[in-house]
Design an enzyme around this catalytic site. Structure first.
Site, PDB file in Angstrom:
ATOM      1  N   ASN A   1      56.532   8.675  57.767  1.00  0.00           N
ATOM      2  CA  ASN A   1      56.616   8.207  56.374  1.00  0.00           C
ATOM      3  C   ASN A   1      58.045   8.412  55.875  1.00  0.00           C
ATOM      4  OD1 ASN A   1      56.836  10.948  55.136  1.00  0.00           O
ATOM      5  ND2 ASN A   1      54.827  11.161  56.103  1.00  0.00           N
TER       6      ASN A   1
ATOM      7  N   ASP B   1      48.151  12.147  57.934  1.00  0.00           N
ATOM      8  CA  ASP B   1      46.722  12.479  58.014  1.00  0.00           C
ATOM      9  C   ASP B   1      46.127  12.071  59.361  1.00  0.00           C
ATOM     10  OD1 ASP B   1      46.238  13.708  55.546  1.00  0.00           O
ATOM     11  OD2 ASP B   1      46.355  11.770  54.534  1.00  0.00           O
TER      12      ASP B   1
ATOM     13  N   LYS C   1      56.913   4.087  78.028  1.00  0.00           N
ATOM     14  CA  LYS C   1      57.043   3.123  76.921  1.00  0.00           C
ATOM     15  C   LYS C   1      56.041   1.973  77.070  1.00  0.00           C
ATOM     16  CE  LYS C   1      60.416   0.030  74.897  1.00  0.00           C
ATOM     17  NZ  LYS C   1      61.625  -0.711  75.155  1.00  0.00           N
TER      18      LYS C   1
ATOM     19  N   PHE D   1      51.322  19.684  46.859  1.00  0.00           N
ATOM     20  CA  PHE D   1      51.854  18.477  46.247  1.00  0.00           C
ATOM     21  C   PHE D   1      50.813  17.392  46.422  1.00  0.00           C
ATOM     22  CE2 PHE D   1      56.379  18.414  44.982  1.00  0.00           C
ATOM     23  CZ  PHE D   1      56.692  19.739  45.218  1.00  0.00           C
TER      24      PHE D   1
ATOM     25  N   LYS E   1      42.306  16.890  44.999  1.00  0.00           N
ATOM     26  CA  LYS E   1      42.956  17.643  46.096  1.00  0.00           C
ATOM     27  C   LYS E   1      43.113  19.110  45.723  1.00  0.00           C
ATOM     28  CE  LYS E   1      45.410  13.647  47.850  1.00  0.00           C
ATOM     29  NZ  LYS E   1      46.649  12.891  47.898  1.00  0.00           N
TER      30      LYS E   1
ATOM     31  N   LYS F   1      41.271  21.431  48.298  1.00  0.00           N
ATOM     32  CA  LYS F   1      42.158  22.149  49.221  1.00  0.00           C
ATOM     33  C   LYS F   1      42.398  23.583  48.774  1.00  0.00           C
ATOM     34  CE  LYS F   1      44.497  17.928  50.774  1.00  0.00           C
ATOM     35  NZ  LYS F   1      45.383  17.623  51.898  1.00  0.00           N
TER      36      LYS F   1
END
Ligand code: PMT
Length: 404
Positions: A208, A277, A287, A321, A335, A339
């Site tokens: 990301n 995730d 490859k 976060f 969350k 969590k």
């Protein structure tokens, strides 16, 4: 953070004096009021005009300088200083300071000031390793002065070794740290930062846009405020912050293992990393070759590190976060509860100036009592300050949920 802090920069006669110009500029950029004192030898390497231009103040070189209104030059500078930094500090100035000499303006200011003193040695590697220089440095440190070790590398005298002036940004960071009140002393803060990379062959991965800036800002601020800091970081382009135990990782599984390995000593955990995730179920050893038609990569769930911490929380403060692109508060609250965090920092990555990559963020802090505090667009360093203030407040309240 150095806004209006009063710093005397002492420049002595070594080739690294040119780097002191960059330091003066960096200190001014951070908001400090900088007064420069140069020795005669420093003036052989670089002119006072350079420092006058960069600091916006006259540069003092003469012991018998009278600044105005018949003030006494060395006393005025000694009293002005909230910190004196000597960069570069030659073997000569270190020796003179150790002996308590006062035969020029800089050494006289040093004897007359109550301010903390940071010396940044820079010299030939053999000179730095010389036992007399070592003894002199040790003597200064035993008197309460601070010394920022020079780096290794190629020196101006064309030898390799330890003697390069620390980088101006490192010196500025050390000054920030010295001048910041140590309200987090006694805390050990474990921060996660950056993205994870989940490979599906030797040259490709899923990841990301996290740059690590938010997490690194937290680590740097926590260290400035006196905490011991462990930074578990996915791959980023940022240098490891000085004074922080740095644990580089790549995948979510590696991040989980590193977090759990460092959890026992942590009193606070701040999870700023953008953890994938899912990961490819298989990572091919060679490859993957291009073929006709589409390619399907099967993904499987990664461990949720926050949830694993929740089951071992104890009396730690755990901060998460929440990165969202819709229904920010609703998803963040879910969350926070699921969590088992103490509070969560929500940021909407679609909002201008918030989330990934940039130097700023826009956050809301949600607590377990239903409270929400929204903050305006801020620099990530200031966001880190706000989060650590909240940690302190929670610690002071003594109301920390026992997660066991
Ligand atoms: O790095 P920057 O470019 O500065 O960008 C900052 C940031 C946007 C990455 C940061 O501010 C941020 O929001 N980090 C959390 C990103 C995230 O993964 O959010 P999430 O909503 O998917 O996860 C919620 C929490 O669970 C996070 O604390 C995350 O670290 C944690 N998590 C997520 C997945 C997982 N498998 N394990 C976890 O522990």
């Amino acid at each position: 953070m150095l806004k209006d802090r009063r710093i005397v920069l002492g420049v002595t006669g070594g080739i690294a004096a040119y780097k002191a110009a960059e330091l003066a500029r960096e200190l001014v950029r951070r908001g400090a009021k900088v007064r420069v004192v140069m020795t005669d030898h420093a003036c052989k390497f670089i002119t006072p005009l350079t420092f006058e231009t960069l600091s916006g103040n006259p540069v003092a070189t003469d012991l018998f300088w009278v600044p105005g209104d018949f003030e006494i030059g060395h006393i005025a500078l000694a009293e002005f200083a909230e910190l004196v930094v000597i960069a570069p500090a030659t073997a000569n100035i270190i020796g003179k300071m150790a002996a308590g000499l006062a035969d020029d303006l800089l050494t006289t200011v040093l004897l007359a000031t109550d301010a903390p003193v940071l010396i940044c040695p820079a010299m030939n590697a053999k000179m730095y390793a010389n036992s007399v220089v070592k003894e002199n440095r040790a003597r200064l440190v035993s008197r309460g002065h601070m010394s920022l070790a020079p780096g290794y590398g190629e020196l101006a005298c064309r030898v390799e070794g330890q003697g390069r002036l620390a980088e101006p940004s490192e010196i500025a960071e050390e000054i920030e740290s010295i001048l910041t009140p140590k309200d987090l002393q006694g805390e050990h803060i474990l921060v996660t930062a950056g993205p994870t990379q989940e490979p599906f062959d030797p040259v490709r991965f899923i990841s990301n846009y996290s740059s690590g800036k938010m997490g690194y800002a937290l680590a740097v601020m926590a260290r400035r405020r006196g905490a011991a800091v462990t930074l578990v970081s996915g791959p980023t382009a940022l240098p490891a912050p000085r004074g922080v135990a740095f644990v580089p990782v790549r995948t979510a599984v590696e991040m989980r293992d590193a977090v759990l390995a460092n959890l026992a000593e942590a009193t606070v955990v701040v999870k700023a990393a953008a953890v994938a995730d899912y990961r490819p179920a298989v990572c091919e050893p060679v490859k993957i070759k291009k073929k006709e038609g589409s390619l399907t990569v099967h993904l499987e769930r990664n461990p949720d590190i926050s949830s694993e911490i929740a089951s071992r929380k104890g009396d730690r403060i755990v901060v998460g976060f929440s990165m969202e692109s819709d229904h920010l508060l609703e998803h963040a609250r879910k969350k926070l509860i699921e969590k088992g965090m103490d509070f969560i920092v929500a940021n909407d990555v679609t909002e201008p100036g918030a989330g990934f990559r940039g130097d700023t963020n826009v956050i809301s802090i949600l607590d377990r009592e239903g409270g929400v505090e929204a903050f305006p667009l801020m620099d990530k360093m200031d966001v880190a300050g706000v989060i650590l203030d909240r940690v302190m407040k929670m610690r002071e309240s003594g109301r920390i949920r026992d997660g066991r």
